[in-house]
Design an enzyme around this catalytic site. Structure first.
Site, PDB file in Angstrom:
ATOM      1  N   PHE A 137     -19.833 -21.053 -20.018  1.00 21.84           N
ATOM      2  CA  PHE A 137     -18.591 -21.269 -19.021  1.00 21.84           C
ATOM      3  C   PHE A 137     -19.271 -20.973 -17.843  1.00 21.84           C
ATOM      4  O   PHE A 137     -19.669 -20.094 -17.401  1.00 21.84           O
ATOM      5  CB  PHE A 137     -17.387 -20.458 -19.363  1.00 21.84           C
ATOM      6  CG  PHE A 137     -16.361 -20.887 -18.587  1.00 21.84           C
ATOM      7  CD1 PHE A 137     -15.620 -22.111 -18.882  1.00 21.84           C
ATOM      8  CD2 PHE A 137     -15.878 -20.296 -17.231  1.00 21.84           C
ATOM      9  CE1 PHE A 137     -14.478 -22.285 -18.199  1.00 21.84           C
ATOM     10  CE2 PHE A 137     -14.885 -20.808 -16.371  1.00 21.84           C
ATOM     11  CZ  PHE A 137     -14.427 -21.646 -17.009  1.00 21.84           C
ATOM     12  N   ASP A 222     -26.174 -17.067 -14.582  1.00 23.46           N
ATOM     13  CA  ASP A 222     -24.614 -16.706 -14.231  1.00 23.46           C
ATOM     14  C   ASP A 222     -24.057 -15.612 -14.641  1.00 23.46           C
ATOM     15  O   ASP A 222     -23.638 -15.013 -15.514  1.00 23.46           O
ATOM     16  CB  ASP A 222     -24.126 -18.025 -15.020  1.00 23.46           C
ATOM     17  CG  ASP A 222     -22.409 -17.985 -14.629  1.00 23.46           C
ATOM     18  OD1 ASP A 222     -21.777 -16.978 -13.893  1.00 23.46           O
ATOM     19  OD2 ASP A 222     -21.731 -18.813 -14.896  1.00 23.46           O
ATOM     20  N   LYS A 251     -16.184 -12.616 -10.085  1.00 24.49           N
ATOM     21  CA  LYS A 251     -14.956 -11.957 -10.727  1.00 24.49           C
ATOM     22  C   LYS A 251     -14.829 -10.399 -10.209  1.00 24.49           C
ATOM     23  O   LYS A 251     -13.981 -10.128  -9.527  1.00 24.49           O
ATOM     24  CB  LYS A 251     -15.115 -12.018 -12.516  1.00 24.49           C
ATOM     25  CG  LYS A 251     -14.818 -13.413 -13.045  1.00 24.49           C
ATOM     26  CD  LYS A 251     -14.569 -13.401 -14.277  1.00 24.49           C
ATOM     27  CE  LYS A 251     -13.877 -14.395 -14.696  1.00 24.49           C
ATOM     28  NZ  LYS A 251     -14.943 -15.849 -15.051  1.00 24.49           N
TER      29      LYS A 251
HETATM   30  C1  LIG Z   1     -15.145 -17.168 -14.750  1.00 23.40           C
HETATM   31  C2  LIG Z   1     -16.438 -17.601 -15.031  1.00 23.40           C
HETATM   32  C3  LIG Z   1     -16.738 -18.654 -14.064  1.00 23.40           C
HETATM   33  C4  LIG Z   1     -15.771 -19.561 -13.056  1.00 23.40           C
HETATM   34  O1  LIG Z   1     -15.404 -18.572 -12.259  1.00 23.40           O
HETATM   35  P1  LIG Z   1     -14.043 -19.115 -11.327  1.00 23.40           P
HETATM   36  O2  LIG Z   1     -13.879 -17.940 -10.224  1.00 23.40           O
HETATM   37  O3  LIG Z   1     -12.879 -19.276 -12.067  1.00 23.40           O
HETATM   38  O4  LIG Z   1     -14.541 -20.588 -10.466  1.00 23.40           O
HETATM   39  C5  LIG Z   1     -18.173 -19.080 -13.884  1.00 23.40           C
HETATM   40  N1  LIG Z   1     -19.109 -18.424 -14.718  1.00 23.40           N
HETATM   41  C6  LIG Z   1     -18.739 -17.458 -15.607  1.00 23.40           C
HETATM   42  C7  LIG Z   1     -19.701 -16.910 -16.401  1.00 23.40           C
HETATM   43  C8  LIG Z   1     -17.441 -16.967 -15.630  1.00 23.40           C
HETATM   44  O5  LIG Z   1     -16.881 -16.018 -16.533  1.00 23.40           O
END
Ligand SMILES: *Cc1c(COP(=O)(O)O)cnc(C)c1O
Length: 396
Positions: A137, A222, A251
């Site tokens: 994700f 990420d 986050k």
């Molecule tokens: C939540 C998440 C995103 C996206 O973040 P947003 O602030 O919702 O755009 C990207 N990568 C990872 C691993 C995430 O958990």
């Protein structure tokens, strides 16, 4: 106004994007939240791994109050001090050298891919393809939807932007096979969060890093979900003996306020002025909050606490598993943990826990995810496990 009234209004006013649980939250303090009926809940959703220091942490509230009276927004046409101080703190405490601030995880990843493409153009004969993994994700923009290797997110929006190749996670050979002269980068989550808290083999990241180094392509992590202490170290990469060329954060970084960051090694920091940017990115208000959050996490060695309380939580869940044969697995690191079942009971359990005063997340139809504030105590873990046991029992 009654709870139902708010929920009726939401259903009338909003585009239908969110699966909401039937509770309207109005207040939070530490690991606890209250709804509009003054019912109290222990929060193991944590704003989706955002409320790293809990709800309304005093250090963040204080930083916001102070900064709100001084300077809220100025644009990146000018130098502002809170973003420079935050950048310094991030660089001093990571293996990266340079920072770009934005407002979300998706935006941080967009920036990472743009930087990788820029690098490809300048250093890799125009290579532009990015390899990502299934069940990953990376965010909701069109490009990050292409990066996110899950058909349920991709199918509604085909055709998607070009240049992304999805391969199996935890499979180095799949990355090797997908690499070609067009490849400029591999983007991975150290642990897949949204995809179900999937923990790879201990040597996976190192093998991928070594492959990338050998090929001269960029190794991008990420850490939007795993970063800022969530897995028991400030950044998850520290546990795997690797150093990414680029890392993204969001986050947990802001202690509740929206901020994203892209960090890069000096040698891959190839943007020129004007090639990328953001209006709100790095504004003084959110940077002051993020600085207060990060400083607190570092000074109080919150990652060590996460390691301790996280493993206590895992042990408690493991013993819970003994009592319920439909629990198939407990997995995770630090305070990013999932409980998987051999039946699609997650929805029912979310509601069962809600009734008993515990907020949890359904990460898959057959799995719950826990991402409580990093400051959670063993006593609060005990409380959550008691509620879970009750909810699991009702389900039988
Ligand atoms: C939540 C998440 C995103 C996206 O973040 P947003 O602030 O919702 O755009 C990207 N990568 C990872 C691993 C995430 O958990």
């Amino acid at each position: 106004m009654s709870q139902n009234k708010w929920q009726e209004l939401e259903q009338k006013l909003f585009l239908r994007t969110a699966y909401r649980v039937p509770v309207t939250l109005v207040r939070g303090q530490g690991a606890w939240v209250w709804d509009d009926q003054s019912r109290k809940y222990l929060d193991f959703v944590g704003g989706w791994a955002v409320n790293s220091l809990g709800h309304c942490p005093p250090v963040v509230v204080k930083a916001l109050e102070k900064q709100a009276k001084i300077l809220i927004q100025a644009s990146n046409q000018f130098y502002t001090i809170p973003q420079i101080e935050l950048a310094q703190l991030l660089v001093e405490n990571s293996c990266l050298d340079r920072v770009f601030f934005c407002n979300s995880g998706a935006e941080a990843n967009e920036g990472a891919v743009k930087l990788a493409r820029r690098y490809g153009k300048l250093r890799l004969n125009g290579a532009y393809e990015v390899i990502t993994t299934y069940s990953s994700f990376h965010g909701r923009t069109l490009a990050m939807t292409a990066a996110t290797g899950q058909s349920k997110f991709q199918e509604p929006y085909i055709p998607l932007p070009d240049g992304f190749v999805n391969v199996d996670y935890n499979n180095v050979e799949a990355i090797k096979r997908a690499t070609n002269e067009r490849t400029c980068a591999v983007v991975l989550e150290p642990i897949q969060g949204e995809g179900g808290v999937n923990v790879p083999d201990d040597d996976y990241l190192r093998k991928v890093q070594n492959w990338c180094r050998g090929k001269g392509i960029l190794f991008i992590l990420d850490e939007v979900q795993t970063g800022i202490g969530r897995t028991g170290t400030l950044f998850a990469y520290e546990q795997y003996g690797v150093e990414p060329d680029i890392m993204t954060l969001a986050k947990g970084l802001g202690g509740g306020v929206p901020i994203g960051a892209l960090l890069a090694k000096e040698e891959v920091s190839v943007f020129s002025p004007g090639e990328h940017g953001s209006t709100f990115g790095g504004n003084p208000l959110v940077c002051a909050a993020a600085y207060a959050t990060l400083k607190y996490i570092i000074n109080h060695d919150i990652p060590a606490q996460v390691k301790r309380v996280g493993s206590y939580f895992m042990t408690r869940l493991e013993s819970l598993k003994q009592g319920f044969d439909f629990i198939t697995e407990v997995r995770g690191r630090g305070l990013l943990i999932a409980l998987e079942f051999n039946q699609e009971v997650a929805e029912k359990l979310v509601l069962g826990c809600l009734d008993r005063g515990l907020l949890v997340n359904k990460v898959k139809p057959n799995a719950l995810r826990f991402m409580p504030p990093l400051i959670i105590t063993e006593k609060e873990v005990d409380k959550a496990v008691d509620i879970l046991r009750d909810a699991l029992g009702e389900r039988l």
